[in-house]
Write a protein that holds these residues in place. Structure first.
Motif, mmCIF file in Angstrom:
data_model
loop_
_atom_site.group_PDB
_atom_site.id
_atom_site.type_symbol
_atom_site.label_atom_id
_atom_site.label_comp_id
_atom_site.label_asym_id
_atom_site.label_seq_id
_atom_site.Cartn_x
_atom_site.Cartn_y
_atom_site.Cartn_z
ATOM 1 N N PRO A 225 -8.673 -9.579 -41.748
ATOM 2 C CA PRO A 225 -7.084 -8.777 -40.983
ATOM 3 C C PRO A 225 -6.274 -9.590 -40.918
ATOM 4 N N ALA A 226 -4.973 -7.953 -41.715
ATOM 5 C CA ALA A 226 -3.962 -9.698 -42.163
ATOM 6 C C ALA A 226 -2.840 -9.122 -41.557
ATOM 7 N N ARG A 227 -1.475 -9.438 -40.744
ATOM 8 C CA ARG A 227 -0.267 -9.002 -40.342
ATOM 9 C C ARG A 227 0.441 -8.190 -41.446
ATOM 10 N N ASP B 142 6.200 0.528 -39.272
ATOM 11 C CA ASP B 142 5.190 1.121 -38.136
ATOM 12 C C ASP B 142 4.389 0.076 -37.939
ATOM 13 N N ASP B 143 4.233 -0.697 -38.931
ATOM 14 C CA ASP B 143 2.777 -1.731 -39.071
ATOM 15 C C ASP B 143 2.102 -1.062 -39.959
ATOM 16 N N LEU C 218 -4.363 -5.011 -37.777
ATOM 17 C CA LEU C 218 -3.920 -5.558 -36.822
ATOM 18 C C LEU C 218 -3.595 -4.737 -35.638
ATOM 19 N N GLY C 219 -2.652 -3.656 -36.089
ATOM 20 C CA GLY C 219 -2.210 -2.736 -35.408
ATOM 21 C C GLY C 219 -1.100 -2.102 -35.712
ATOM 22 N N ARG D 16 -0.032 -12.458 -29.790
ATOM 23 C CA ARG D 16 1.522 -11.739 -30.029
ATOM 24 C C ARG D 16 1.296 -10.635 -30.916
ATOM 25 N N THR D 17 0.470 -9.842 -31.333
ATOM 26 C CA THR D 17 -0.218 -8.732 -32.408
ATOM 27 C C THR D 17 0.788 -7.456 -31.105
ATOM 28 N N HIS E 26 4.719 -7.933 -30.953
ATOM 29 C CA HIS E 26 4.952 -7.455 -31.456
ATOM 30 C C HIS E 26 5.279 -5.311 -31.712
ATOM 31 N N GLU E 27 3.972 -4.915 -31.450
ATOM 32 C CA GLU E 27 3.789 -3.327 -31.619
ATOM 33 C C GLU E 27 4.996 -2.528 -30.315
#
Lengths: 105, 374
Positions: A35-37, A59-60, B178-179, B214-215, B218-219
């Motif tokens: 997993p990676a941000r 939005d990631d 992560l999300g 913290r994910t 952040h989201e």
């Protein structure tokens, strides 16, 4: 696509942990990445010449950019976005062996 | 640049294609119109033309959808892990997190208490008691970023009304994500945040370096209209996050950077990489700024005002308060005597914003269909 580097067809995600100063490493999308941000960029070369690039979105999640790809006689891959959604560029594939696609930065 | 492989001209089903195209165009324009209204409101707050009406802490009801494949039982995370996530949110959004003291001295005055808390829902959409946790088994091994986890039809879990609840989906995610979030103004049926189970909370399956909860912080920042602190400009330094008190920075930071980190000529203090809206590890992010608080307030008192009004409706009120008007009138008398006018202004504001958006949508549809609306 006759000049395409063997094995390049498929969907790849950036394995940035394996990059060097001069090369970027991609692995198949189903590779068990940690997993990676930071959203991983993606490249997909379809046999019909369709190119799908995944770019990090606000939005990631990745955003798809659909274009076309064509292998050049010198082994480079030319990418264009006919819809005008991106600038054309070239990818210099250094190797594609055992599920590891290595591209020059 | 020579083109190649030109698409074949459409030979059939042109009508259906055009319908789909028009639908997508309309949806896109509707979204753009909504976003423009939201952005306009945020700008008014930032420039001081509007000020937040809120003086008290608000508590947002949360429903957590745990979507798991029974072949991997650990994906059905425990209640303790979910509660640990809520606990983190309630510290991070109140600036009571234990690591807030690590903010560099130069930015300490910017640290903001967002005055938002989160609570697992106690009433479901039908008014029945609930623990705010929904557990849904699925055949899916993992979910992508395509909103599939947000609908039972695609192996996920349908949202509760997103104008009343913050929907949080917890699942296995592919692509090492992560999300992901949805900005305000998007479709209500996909509104909420999605979090990888191992980046959710601080216990159970939560795994380092994303085991600080913290994910979700952040989201939810995105869900309340915050952009990434670097402006998503791919390192160009040309775009920022539309918040004045966060320094412009080139690109995302990862891991645990060392202060100061200079980019975009933003010295001497450099990137605010400890902001929740950067991409650092959980242990390295610990602040929202005052400017971000203003932007979130613009969102909460604008497009997400229904959650604030809903909070008023959920407050303990006399049994006689059977109508919304009665509830609104009764609550301030019981708990916040000074805020009667505030609630009315919020309701008025919501109605006005809705009308503005409807007008924008009609205009956009008129542009597409050629109907001037006369």
């Amino acid at each position: 696509m006759n000049d395409a580097p063997p094995g390049v067809i498929g969907a790849w995600l950036h394995s940035f942990e394996e990059d060097t100063e001069t090369t970027a490493v991609y692995r198949p999308r189903d590779h068990p990445f940690r997993p990676a941000r930071r959203v991983r960029r993606g490249l997909e070369f379809r046999a019909d010449g369709t190119y799908v690039e995944l770019r990090p979105g606000p939005d990631d999640r990745p955003r798809e950019m659909v274009g076309r790809w064509r292998a050049q006689p010198d082994g480079r891959i030319q990418v264009t976005f006919p819809q005008g959604h991106g600038r054309p560029y070239e990818l210099n594939v250094l190797s594609c062996v055992d599920g590891v696609l290595t591209v020059a930065k | 640049m020579t083109e190649y492989g030109s698409p074949q001209p459409p030979s059939r089903d042109l009508c259906a294609t055009m319908l789909v195209h028009r639908q997508l165009l309309n949806e896109s324009m509707t979204y753009r119109s909504r976003r423009a209204a939201i952005e306009n409101r945020a700008l008014q707050y930032e420039r001081g033309r509007r000020a937040s009406l809120r003086t008290e802490v608000v508590t947002l009801p949360v429903v957590v959808h745990v979507v798991y494949n029974p072949k991997t039982p650990e994906l059905n995370i425990g209640d303790a892990q979910i509660h640990s996530q809520i606990e983190v949110l309630n510290k991070d959004f109140r600036a009571t997190n234990s690591d807030v003291g690590n903010v560099p001295a130069v930015w300490k005055p910017l640290v903001a208490d967002i005055k938002v808390e989160f609570q697992l829902a106690t009433l479901d959409p039908n008014g029945e008691p609930t623990d705010g946790i929904i557990r849904v088994p699925t055949d899916q091994l993992s979910f992508s970023w395509d909103n599939g986890v947000k609908a039972s039809a695609t192996g996920g879990s349908d949202p509760w009304p997103s104008d009343q609840y913050l929907n949080m989906w917890v699942c296995q995610l592919g692509g090492s994500l992560l999300g992901y979030a949805q900005f305000p103004g998007g479709p209500p049926q996909t509104d909420g945040v999605v979090i990888l189970h191992s980046a959710f909370g601080t216990t159970g399956t939560a795994a380092a370096p994303f085991d600080g909860g913290r994910t979700a912080t952040h989201e939810i920042g995105h869900w309340l209209d915050l952009y990434h602190i670097w402006g998503d400009d791919d390192g160009a330094c040309t775009s920022d996050d539309k918040v004045a008190d966060t320094p412009n920075q080139a690109d995302s930071n990862t891991g645990v950077p060392t202060f100061p980190r200079i980019t975009c000529d933003n010295g001497p203090h450099g990137d605010m990489f400890m902001n929740y809206m950067d991409y650092t590890d959980d242990a390295a992010m610990f602040m929202f700024t005052q400017g971000q608080a203003t932007r979130m307030n613009a969102c909460l008192e604008g497009t997400r005002a229904s959650l604030l009004v809903g909070q008023v409706m959920r407050m303990p009120a006399p049994a006689a308060a059977t109508s919304p008007a009665a509830a609104v009138a009764a609550v301030p008398a019981q708990q916040q005597p000074a805020h009667n006018g505030e609630v009315e202004r919020l309701l008025h504001d919501s109605e006005r914003l809705t009308n503005e958006i409807l007008t924008d949508i009609r205009s956009a549809l008129g542009l597409v269909t050629g109907d001037t609306g006369k």
